[in-house]
Design a protein around this motif. Structure first.
Motif, mmCIF file in Angstrom:
data_model
loop_
_atom_site.group_PDB
_atom_site.id
_atom_site.type_symbol
_atom_site.label_atom_id
_atom_site.label_comp_id
_atom_site.label_asym_id
_atom_site.label_seq_id
_atom_site.Cartn_x
_atom_site.Cartn_y
_atom_site.Cartn_z
ATOM 1 N N ASN A 208 0.824 -1.211 0.000
ATOM 2 C CA ASN A 208 0.000 0.000 0.000
ATOM 3 C C ASN A 208 0.858 1.262 0.000
ATOM 4 O O ASN A 208 0.557 2.241 -0.686
ATOM 5 C CB ASN A 208 -0.925 0.002 1.214
ATOM 6 C CG ASN A 208 -2.252 -0.692 0.949
ATOM 7 O OD1 ASN A 208 -2.920 -0.398 -0.039
ATOM 8 N ND2 ASN A 208 -2.627 -1.613 1.828
ATOM 9 N N GLU A 209 1.942 1.246 0.780
ATOM 10 C CA GLU A 209 2.840 2.401 0.826
ATOM 11 C C GLU A 209 3.469 2.654 -0.529
ATOM 12 O O GLU A 209 3.600 3.815 -0.961
ATOM 13 C CB GLU A 209 3.923 2.163 1.884
ATOM 14 C CG GLU A 209 3.418 2.235 3.322
ATOM 15 C CD GLU A 209 4.451 1.730 4.318
ATOM 16 O OE1 GLU A 209 5.593 1.429 3.902
ATOM 17 O OE2 GLU A 209 4.115 1.646 5.521
ATOM 18 N N GLU A 212 0.871 4.229 -2.765
ATOM 19 C CA GLU A 212 0.589 5.612 -2.397
ATOM 20 C C GLU A 212 1.698 6.549 -2.831
ATOM 21 O O GLU A 212 1.440 7.686 -3.260
ATOM 22 C CB GLU A 212 0.395 5.705 -0.877
ATOM 23 C CG GLU A 212 -0.912 5.087 -0.390
ATOM 24 C CD GLU A 212 -1.010 5.038 1.116
ATOM 25 O OE1 GLU A 212 -0.091 5.589 1.775
ATOM 26 O OE2 GLU A 212 -1.968 4.458 1.621
ATOM 27 N N GLY A 215 1.106 6.598 -6.546
ATOM 28 C CA GLY A 215 -0.257 6.836 -7.005
ATOM 29 C C GLY A 215 -0.868 5.566 -7.532
ATOM 30 O O GLY A 215 -0.201 4.554 -7.708
ATOM 31 N N THR A 216 -2.151 5.555 -7.759
ATOM 32 C CA THR A 216 -2.848 4.365 -8.258
ATOM 33 C C THR A 216 -3.205 4.534 -9.724
ATOM 34 O O THR A 216 -3.219 5.640 -10.261
ATOM 35 C CB THR A 216 -4.128 4.103 -7.461
ATOM 36 O OG1 THR A 216 -4.947 5.271 -7.526
ATOM 37 C CG2 THR A 216 -3.818 3.790 -6.024
#
Length: 218
Positions: A208-209, A212, A215-216
């Protein structure tokens, strides 16, 4: 035993070559070589096109850093063999010990994660000159496209090997090796170290880091 049709084809080819006698075995080898050459053209063209696209993104002055990285990820997700990489980075033992919810989360995060991770590494590589040299067919449908990275002054900096698999008739990127170091093997070792130290939940936090930071994918 050599069939009469094979002998006839060899005879016709010998006439086309000016009357030179050509053995059937030579014909078979020539046909195999031609087929092999055709097979390696697709992965070579694929990597060449991928490098050109990524270099255009890397050197674009119109886009900001976030837009450029998003463009990298979009291209990589389209051209990567995500499923194979997703399986490789976790060992069978790690899969068995993880909960169903953890595996579901891992599978959902992986495409964004691996594209963001590759984008960070490849951005620096393709912003410089990359020259494709040759292609090695490891086995049918499995190729290594060899290239060299050059500095701005023309000096050779590194060897870059792109592993390409043929999937449903289309080439897909499955690994990048810089001076023999595999991106996937390094990531797999990193995953293992995180899980062994802090558990599977920590791996999901790490993914997840990474997403982030980069960006996705929209």
């Amino acid at each position: 035993m050599i069939s009469s049709s094979t002998c006839l084809r060899a005879f016709v080819l010998s006439l086309a070559l000016g009357g030179i006698c050509v053995a059937p075995s030579f014909v078979a080898k020539a046909q195999a070589a031609e087929s092999s050459t055709e097979a390696t053209e697709a992965p070579k063209a694929f990597v060449g096109g991928l490098v050109d696209t990524l270099r255009a993104l890397a050197t674009s002055s119109d886009d900001g850093d976030d837009e450029r990285k998003a463009g990298f990820r979009d291209v990589l997700v389209k051209d990567m063999e995500i499923r194979r990489m997703q399986r490789f980075l976790l060992s069978s033992e790690q899969r068995k010990s993880a909960s169903e919810d953890d595996l579901t989360a891992y599978n959902q995060l992986f495409p964004d994660y691996i594209a963001a991770a590759y984008a960070d590494s490849i951005d620096e590589l393709v912003s410089r000159t990359v020259k494709i040299n040759d292609v090695v067919e490891r086995r049918p449908g499995d190729f290594i496209v060899r290239s060299k990275l050059y500095a701005d002054d023309g000096g050779e900096r590194a060897g870059i090997d792109w592993r390409v698999l043929e999937v449903d008739g289309e080439p897909r990127l499955v690994d990048v090796m810089v001076d023999g170091l595999s991106f996937n093997i390094e990531r797999r070792a990193q995953f293992t170290a995180i899980i062994q130290k802090d558990g599977f939940g920590a791996l999901l936090d790490h993914m997840n880091e990474q997403i982030e930071v980069g960006g996705t994918i929209e």
